[in-house]
Design an enzyme around this catalytic site. Structure first.
Site, short mmCIF file in Angstrom:
data_model
loop_
_atom_site.label_atom_id
_atom_site.label_comp_id
_atom_site.label_asym_id
_atom_site.label_seq_id
_atom_site.Cartn_x
_atom_site.Cartn_y
_atom_site.Cartn_z
N GLU A 172 80.44 17.09 -29.07
CA GLU A 172 81.57 17.93 -29.51
C GLU A 172 81.07 19.23 -30.13
OE1 GLU A 172 84.56 15.77 -31.74
OE2 GLU A 172 85.27 17.63 -32.66
N LYS B 3 87.88 10.25 -38.83
CA LYS B 3 87.23 10.57 -37.54
C LYS B 3 86.31 11.78 -37.71
CE LYS B 3 86.80 12.60 -33.36
NZ LYS B 3 86.23 13.92 -33.08
N ASP C 234 72.78 1.71 -34.52
CA ASP C 234 73.90 1.16 -33.75
C ASP C 234 75.22 1.76 -34.25
OD1 ASP C 234 75.94 -0.42 -32.73
OD2 ASP C 234 74.88 -2.32 -33.03
N HIS D 223 87.55 26.69 -33.26
CA HIS D 223 87.49 25.96 -31.99
C HIS D 223 87.74 26.90 -30.82
CE1 HIS D 223 87.95 21.44 -33.03
NE2 HIS D 223 86.96 22.02 -33.66
C1 MEV Z 1 87.82 16.88 -34.96
O1 MEV Z 1 86.79 16.26 -34.24
C2 MEV Z 1 87.81 16.40 -36.39
C3 MEV Z 1 88.99 16.91 -37.26
O2 MEV Z 1 90.22 16.62 -36.61
C4 MEV Z 1 88.88 16.17 -38.57
C5 MEV Z 1 90.06 16.38 -39.49
O3 MEV Z 1 91.17 16.66 -39.01
O4 MEV Z 1 89.85 16.23 -40.71
C6 MEV Z 1 88.91 18.40 -37.44
#
Ligand code: MEV
Length: 432
Positions: free
Chosen positions: A85, A265, A281, A378
């Site tokens: 990413e 995430k 792992d 982004h």
């Molecule tokens: C994208 O990979 C991760 C984000 O969505 C995390 C977040 O929203 O805190 C930018």
């Protein structure tokens, strides 16, 4: 033509590829080439990779990047990150530099205990079971002696074996709950081997062993990492209000699981990238971390922040069962390289580094989300990718990046601008 096959694993690598191309790609030579182009010309290296799993056909590359300028407990690190990413490595690098001038990251390992369980069914009298368990307990340590010998030399081994009554959750269900210290190894094989030997020793007519396996839920293998600074040092303008918004972003994640999952995430973007780079792992880490995030019964943020007496503090507590010896760590040349880059850390030092990588990602995400939003960064990356796909020259690239500085970036808009540029090149762009 049937797409099922017998004895596939016995075929050679090329035979496997040919079977696949014949059955799923109409014998397309180009499809075969897609696989072959990733074979490594270094036969020893290729054989090594072939043997990691079964039915290997080729290699699947992921980018290996680094984020320099991390200061953790006063020591400088350049952290290796394996991730597909875009923006993750850039975010890590920016945040590392930002905190390096504000005292750096502080990290401490809280505990390193791991757990394995022998799950069994027993219908008889509970007191008899307890007596039987007590009569066997010392023997469990004896029968695992050969397996634990080396680990004990390294400061690890079996810490305790408990009998647990789980019949309130499932009829006749009990377990031997075993706690381990596995020193610098992740310890999965060690734990599972011990458990299977213990289960064998414990088994008798009225004790039906169902399974013996480690648990990837490791709330007692916990690390803490944090940063702090004066609120005024956090942002160039409006620092108090923005710091407050940052804290609110975490409160929202704690109140709303939909947000908490995305919030976490983002943390895992940093965690997994280091876990993979160091040959650990990531599925085990992911499973354990998310269970930990839900330990209160509601899925919540892994990070926390506070503002007290003008000080902003931001921290993470996260369970990370990782190793720096054994497994893939020394087998995969790139994992070995990553660990060397990190100064060959102990497992506990690696836990600290990984926790910091997760905290840094969350800091970058929350800072962007609560100010300009993440799309700006982004889309910039997206713009560069589109420009690359279009085959633009360097000067065209510079022009287009400048042109879109204050415009909305969409694929169509970039293609249109590029086509205009190509059909009516500006005099200062036409030398390539
Ligand atoms: C994208 O990979 C991760 C984000 O969505 C995390 C977040 O929203 O805190 C930018």
């Amino acid at each position: 033509m049937s797409k099922n096959v017998n004895g596939f694993s016995k075929l050679s690598k090329l035979e496997k590829i040919d079977w696949l191309i014949a059955h799923f790609f109409k014998n397309d030579k180009k499809a075969k080439q897609v696989l072959l182009q990733y074979w490594n010309s270094n036969e020893i290296l290729q054989n090594l990779h072939d043997d990691f799993i079964e039915n290997t056909l080729t290699n699947f590359y992921l980018p290996f990047g680094v984020a320099p300028n991390f200061v953790i407990n006063g020591k400088s690190y350049t952290i290796p990150l394996v991730i597909e990413e875009s923006s993750v490595v850039a975010a890590a690098s920016l945040v590392a530099k930002f905190w390096s001038t504000r005292g750096g990251f502080k990290a401490t390992v809280i505990s390193t205990t791991k757990i394995g369980q022998v799950h069994f069914m027993y219908e008889g009298d509970k007191i008899e079971l307890i007596n039987y368990f007590n009569s066997k307990k010392a023997q469990f340590f004896k029968v695992t002696d050969a397996i634990t010998k080396n680990m004990r030399k390294r400061g690890g081994g079996i810490l305790d074996i408990e009998l647990r009554d789980k019949t309130a959750d499932l009829q006749n269900y009990y377990q031997l709950h075993v706690t381990f210290e596995t020193a610098d190894s992740m310890g999965a094989n060690f734990i599972n081997s011990c458990l299977e030997v213990i289960a064998k020793e414990f088994e008798k007519e009225d004790i039906q062993i169902v399974m013996s396996i480690l648990s990837n839920y490791v709330p007692e293998c916990l690390v803490h990492a944090e940063v702090s600074c004066d609120v005024e040092d956090l942002y160039a303008e409006d620092s108090a209000a923005l710091a407050q918004k940052f804290v609110q972003a975490i409160q929202i994640a704690n109140a709303e699981p939909h947000r908490a999952v995305t919030h976490n995430k983002g943390i895992m973007n940093g965690i997994d990238a280091v876990v993979i780079a160091t040959g650990n792992d990531f599925r085990a880490i992911e499973a354990g971390v998310h269970a930990f995030a839900a330990r209160s019964g509601t899925y919540k943020s892994l990070t926390n922040a506070s503002i007290e007496n003008g000080i902003f503090k931001f921290w993470i507590d996260i369970p990370l069962a990782v190793g720096t010896v054994g497994g893939l760590t020394s087998l995969h040349p790139l994992s070995k390289f990553s660990l060397q880059l990190l100064g060959n850390p102990s497992a506990t030092a690696l836990m600290e580094i990984i926790a910091v990588a997760g905290l840094a990602q969350n800091f970058a995400a929350l800072r962007a989300l609560t100010t300009a939003g993440i799309q700006k960064g982004h889309m910039k990356m997206h713009l560069t990718n589109i420009i690359k796909q279009l085959g633009a020259s360097n000067k065209e690239k510079v022009f287009l990046i400048d042109y879109f500085e204050h415009k909305t970036i969409t694929h169509n808009a970039v293609v249109e601008a590029y086509n205009k540029l190509a059909s009516a090149p500006l005099s200062h762009l036409d030398d390539e």
